[in-house]
Design a protein around this motif. Structure first.
Motif, PDB file in Angstrom:
ATOM      1  N   ASN A 261       0.861  -1.174   0.000  1.00  0.00           N
ATOM      2  CA  ASN A 261       0.000   0.000   0.000  1.00  0.00           C
ATOM      3  C   ASN A 261       0.899   1.225   0.000  1.00  0.00           C
ATOM      4  O   ASN A 261       1.889   1.271   0.738  1.00  0.00           O
ATOM      5  CB  ASN A 261      -0.903  -0.028   1.237  1.00  0.00           C
ATOM      6  CG  ASN A 261      -1.777  -1.271   1.240  1.00  0.00           C
ATOM      7  OD1 ASN A 261      -2.843  -1.286   0.655  1.00  0.00           O
ATOM      8  ND2 ASN A 261      -1.298  -2.339   1.870  1.00  0.00           N
ATOM      9  N   TYR A 262       0.535   2.204  -0.828  1.00  0.00           N
ATOM     10  CA  TYR A 262       1.478   3.277  -1.097  1.00  0.00           C
ATOM     11  C   TYR A 262       0.767   4.618  -1.272  1.00  0.00           C
ATOM     12  O   TYR A 262      -0.281   4.689  -1.916  1.00  0.00           O
ATOM     13  CB  TYR A 262       2.255   2.921  -2.370  1.00  0.00           C
ATOM     14  CG  TYR A 262       3.056   4.048  -2.964  1.00  0.00           C
ATOM     15  CD1 TYR A 262       4.052   4.681  -2.233  1.00  0.00           C
ATOM     16  CD2 TYR A 262       2.817   4.484  -4.273  1.00  0.00           C
ATOM     17  CE1 TYR A 262       4.785   5.720  -2.785  1.00  0.00           C
ATOM     18  CE2 TYR A 262       3.547   5.514  -4.833  1.00  0.00           C
ATOM     19  CZ  TYR A 262       4.534   6.141  -4.081  1.00  0.00           C
ATOM     20  OH  TYR A 262       5.255   7.163  -4.621  1.00  0.00           O
ATOM     21  N   SER A 263       1.333   5.655  -0.691  1.00  0.00           N
ATOM     22  CA  SER A 263       0.800   7.002  -0.912  1.00  0.00           C
ATOM     23  C   SER A 263       1.910   8.032  -0.801  1.00  0.00           C
ATOM     24  O   SER A 263       2.948   7.787  -0.182  1.00  0.00           O
ATOM     25  CB  SER A 263      -0.283   7.327   0.121  1.00  0.00           C
ATOM     26  OG  SER A 263       0.271   7.346   1.426  1.00  0.00           O
ATOM     27  N   ILE A 276      -3.326   9.787  -7.343  1.00  0.00           N
ATOM     28  CA  ILE A 276      -3.356   8.320  -7.338  1.00  0.00           C
ATOM     29  C   ILE A 276      -3.529   7.835  -8.780  1.00  0.00           C
ATOM     30  O   ILE A 276      -2.822   6.931  -9.237  1.00  0.00           O
ATOM     31  CB  ILE A 276      -4.500   7.802  -6.432  1.00  0.00           C
ATOM     32  CG1 ILE A 276      -4.189   8.145  -4.965  1.00  0.00           C
ATOM     33  CG2 ILE A 276      -4.709   6.303  -6.622  1.00  0.00           C
ATOM     34  CD1 ILE A 276      -5.302   7.823  -3.985  1.00  0.00           C
ATOM     35  N   GLU A 277      -4.451   8.457  -9.510  1.00  0.00           N
ATOM     36  CA  GLU A 277      -4.702   8.044 -10.898  1.00  0.00           C
ATOM     37  C   GLU A 277      -3.493   8.284 -11.787  1.00  0.00           C
ATOM     38  O   GLU A 277      -3.166   7.456 -12.642  1.00  0.00           O
ATOM     39  CB  GLU A 277      -5.947   8.764 -11.447  1.00  0.00           C
ATOM     40  CG  GLU A 277      -7.221   8.104 -10.945  1.00  0.00           C
ATOM     41  CD  GLU A 277      -8.459   8.992 -11.028  1.00  0.00           C
ATOM     42  OE1 GLU A 277      -8.333  10.158 -11.516  1.00  0.00           O
ATOM     43  OE2 GLU A 277      -9.532   8.539 -10.591  1.00  0.00           O
ATOM     44  N   SER A 328      -3.977  -5.753 -10.762  1.00  0.00           N
ATOM     45  CA  SER A 328      -2.610  -5.496 -10.286  1.00  0.00           C
ATOM     46  C   SER A 328      -2.642  -4.429  -9.200  1.00  0.00           C
ATOM     47  O   SER A 328      -1.984  -4.553  -8.161  1.00  0.00           O
ATOM     48  CB  SER A 328      -1.720  -4.992 -11.423  1.00  0.00           C
ATOM     49  OG  SER A 328      -1.957  -5.671 -12.620  1.00  0.00           O
ATOM     50  N   ILE A 329      -3.400  -3.352  -9.490  1.00  0.00           N
ATOM     51  CA  ILE A 329      -3.507  -2.251  -8.531  1.00  0.00           C
ATOM     52  C   ILE A 329      -4.960  -2.105  -8.102  1.00  0.00           C
ATOM     53  O   ILE A 329      -5.858  -2.025  -8.944  1.00  0.00           O
ATOM     54  CB  ILE A 329      -3.083  -0.902  -9.167  1.00  0.00           C
ATOM     55  CG1 ILE A 329      -1.677  -0.997  -9.787  1.00  0.00           C
ATOM     56  CG2 ILE A 329      -3.178   0.230  -8.144  1.00  0.00           C
ATOM     57  CD1 ILE A 329      -0.532  -0.940  -8.834  1.00  0.00           C
ATOM     58  N   LEU A 343      -3.015   3.800  -2.795  1.00  0.00           N
ATOM     59  CA  LEU A 343      -3.308   2.697  -3.710  1.00  0.00           C
ATOM     60  C   LEU A 343      -2.656   1.436  -3.153  1.00  0.00           C
ATOM     61  O   LEU A 343      -1.759   1.496  -2.308  1.00  0.00           O
ATOM     62  CB  LEU A 343      -2.805   3.005  -5.124  1.00  0.00           C
ATOM     63  CG  LEU A 343      -1.301   3.246  -5.316  1.00  0.00           C
ATOM     64  CD1 LEU A 343      -0.516   1.955  -5.476  1.00  0.00           C
ATOM     65  CD2 LEU A 343      -1.085   4.129  -6.550  1.00  0.00           C
ATOM     66  N   GLU A 344      -3.136   0.288  -3.640  1.00  0.00           N
ATOM     67  CA  GLU A 344      -2.570  -0.990  -3.214  1.00  0.00           C
ATOM     68  C   GLU A 344      -1.996  -1.705  -4.425  1.00  0.00           C
ATOM     69  O   GLU A 344      -2.724  -2.011  -5.371  1.00  0.00           O
ATOM     70  CB  GLU A 344      -3.650  -1.871  -2.574  1.00  0.00           C
ATOM     71  CG  GLU A 344      -3.143  -3.261  -2.210  1.00  0.00           C
ATOM     72  CD  GLU A 344      -4.259  -4.239  -1.826  1.00  0.00           C
ATOM     73  OE1 GLU A 344      -5.303  -4.262  -2.510  1.00  0.00           O
ATOM     74  OE2 GLU A 344      -4.070  -4.978  -0.849  1.00  0.00           O
TER      75      GLU A 344
END
Ligand code: ADP
Ligand code: MN
Ligand code: MN
Ligand code: MN
Length: 369
Positions: A261-263, A276-277, A328-329, A343-344
């Motif tokens: 998980n990433y931000s 994110i998009e 994938s995401i 997002l993951e």
């Protein structure tokens, strides 16, 4: 031998009750046991050895550089078998307690270059470059408990448990196997200072998950590697093995991953969904590069797991979607509703190197090479 181990015919275990008086002995205040921990030449195996310091180290720089025999860890280079251990992070030791420490180390070769499996060295550099974006990570570490015979812990010895369905987040002796290990590991992480976020029983019986995060930058890799060390060490006490193999059982059984998980700061703020998009758009163009970075065999391990079945995406395709566990995401539903968050990335394998995974995520989405 403990009763449980005796019942399972496991002869190498010792009686922990006999050990108790020794563990209760007073330890001189000016003597601190430091367990130096590092990653071996496989990029997956963890090694450690202990030394005494005559002071209490407060930070990694307080711990001396040390060395070990690389010819015994798949890291020998000709006649130069000495490898150097550079302390990089310190945690409290939940087994020895007191002032005793776990000392995570980077490995350097005789020529002062990072060892091939020292993925932290380049990760630190990139995280420093990207620090103003404040990248956060949370990794879900899935793993499988194996009995001493290599078969999943708790499974009937001459067959299989019933089909998947009742086990995920299950409760009850017929649904989950090995909760003591999970519980002990959680406490060990909390004590050590590993930023453990949660745990749950997984889809395949005997399979579990713990989450670490959110961690900023290089901390993700440091905390996850120590979390793994603690897992193997706790399981050892119970006479059980924990494997990070991404597909321990062939057939209709879920594999094991390490969803990342990433931000960035921008993603976490109002209107963050557009960041994110745009990160997902960048990721879509680097699928192969990421697959190569998501297991120690550059995709070979993940081939067995990312089949498109069992809540995975195909290794060959990139996809993304809200609440889609076959992509994938995945954008978590709550994030889509809030219009901000994280997002993951569901592709990393359970045995991935978190330094490599976090580095390539930052490289693709922030550094934008
Ligand atoms: P899943 O629903 O996929 O099973 P989990 O609850 O197991 O998710 O894990 C979620 C992980 O995401 C946790 O490790 C948590 O720390 C991490 N996380 C939460 N918020 C963020 C964020 N903003 N950025 C990065 N990671 C985050
Ligand atoms: Mn999870
Ligand atoms: Mn999971
Ligand atoms: Mn997940």
């Amino acid at each position: 031998m403990s009763t449980a181990a005796a019942l399972r015919g496991f002869s190498a275990s010792t009686d922990k009750n006999v050990m108790k008086p020794y563990m209760c002995l007073d330890q001189p205040e000016d003597r601190v046991m430091c367990e130096y921990i590092w990653i071996d030449g496989t990029g997956e195996g963890i090694r450690s050895k202990c030394r005494t310091l005559d002071y209490d180290p407060k930070k990694p720089e307080d711990c001396p550089i040390w060395n070990y025999d690389g010819s015994s860890t798949y890291q020998a280079e000709g006649s130069n078998s000495d490898m150097y251990l550079h302390p990089c992070a310190i945690f409290k030791d939940p087994f020895r307690k007191g002032n005793n420490k776990l000392v995570l180390c980077e490995v350097y070769k005789y020529n002062k270059m990072p060892a091939e499996t020292n993925k932290r060295a380049s990760c630190v550099k990139l995280m420093t470059e990207a620090k103003d974006s404040h990248p956060w990570f949370g990794i879900e570490q899935e793993y499988t408990l194996l009995d001493f015979d290599g078969y999943p812990f708790g499974w009937p010895k001459n067959g299989y448990p019933g089909p998947q369905g009742p086990y995920y987040c299950g409760v009850g002796a017929n649904k989950v196997y090995g909760r003591d290990i999970v519980e002990a590991h959680y406490r060990a992480c909390l004590y050590a200072g590993v930023k453990i976020a949660g745990c749950n029983a997984e889809v395949m019986p005997g399979q579990w998950e713990f989450q670490v995060g959110p961690c900023e930058g290089i901390d993700m890799g440091d905390h996850l590697w120590i979390g793994r060390y603690l897992l193997h060490r706790v399981a050892e006490d119970f006479g059980v093995n924990a494997t990070l193999d991404p597909k321990p059982m062939e057939g209709d059984w879920n594999g094991a991953g390490a969803h990342c998980n990433y931000s960035t700061l921008a993603m976490r703020q109002e209107g963050g969904i557009k960041h994110i998009e745009s990160a997902i758009e960048k990721l879509s163009k680097k699928h192969v590069r990421h697959i190569r970075a998501y297991d120690p065999k550059e995709g070979k391990d993940n081939e067995r797991r990312l089949t498109g079945l069992h809540e995975t995406s195909s290794i060959h395709d990139f996809s993304a979607g809200v609440a889609n566990r076959g992509a994938s995401i995945r954008i978590p539903r709550q994030v889509a509703e809030d219009g901000q968050g994280y997002l993951e990335d569901r592709r990393p394998s359970s045995n991935c190197d978190p330094y490599t995974v976090t580095e390539v995520l930052v490289e693709t989405t922030i550094i934008d090479k």
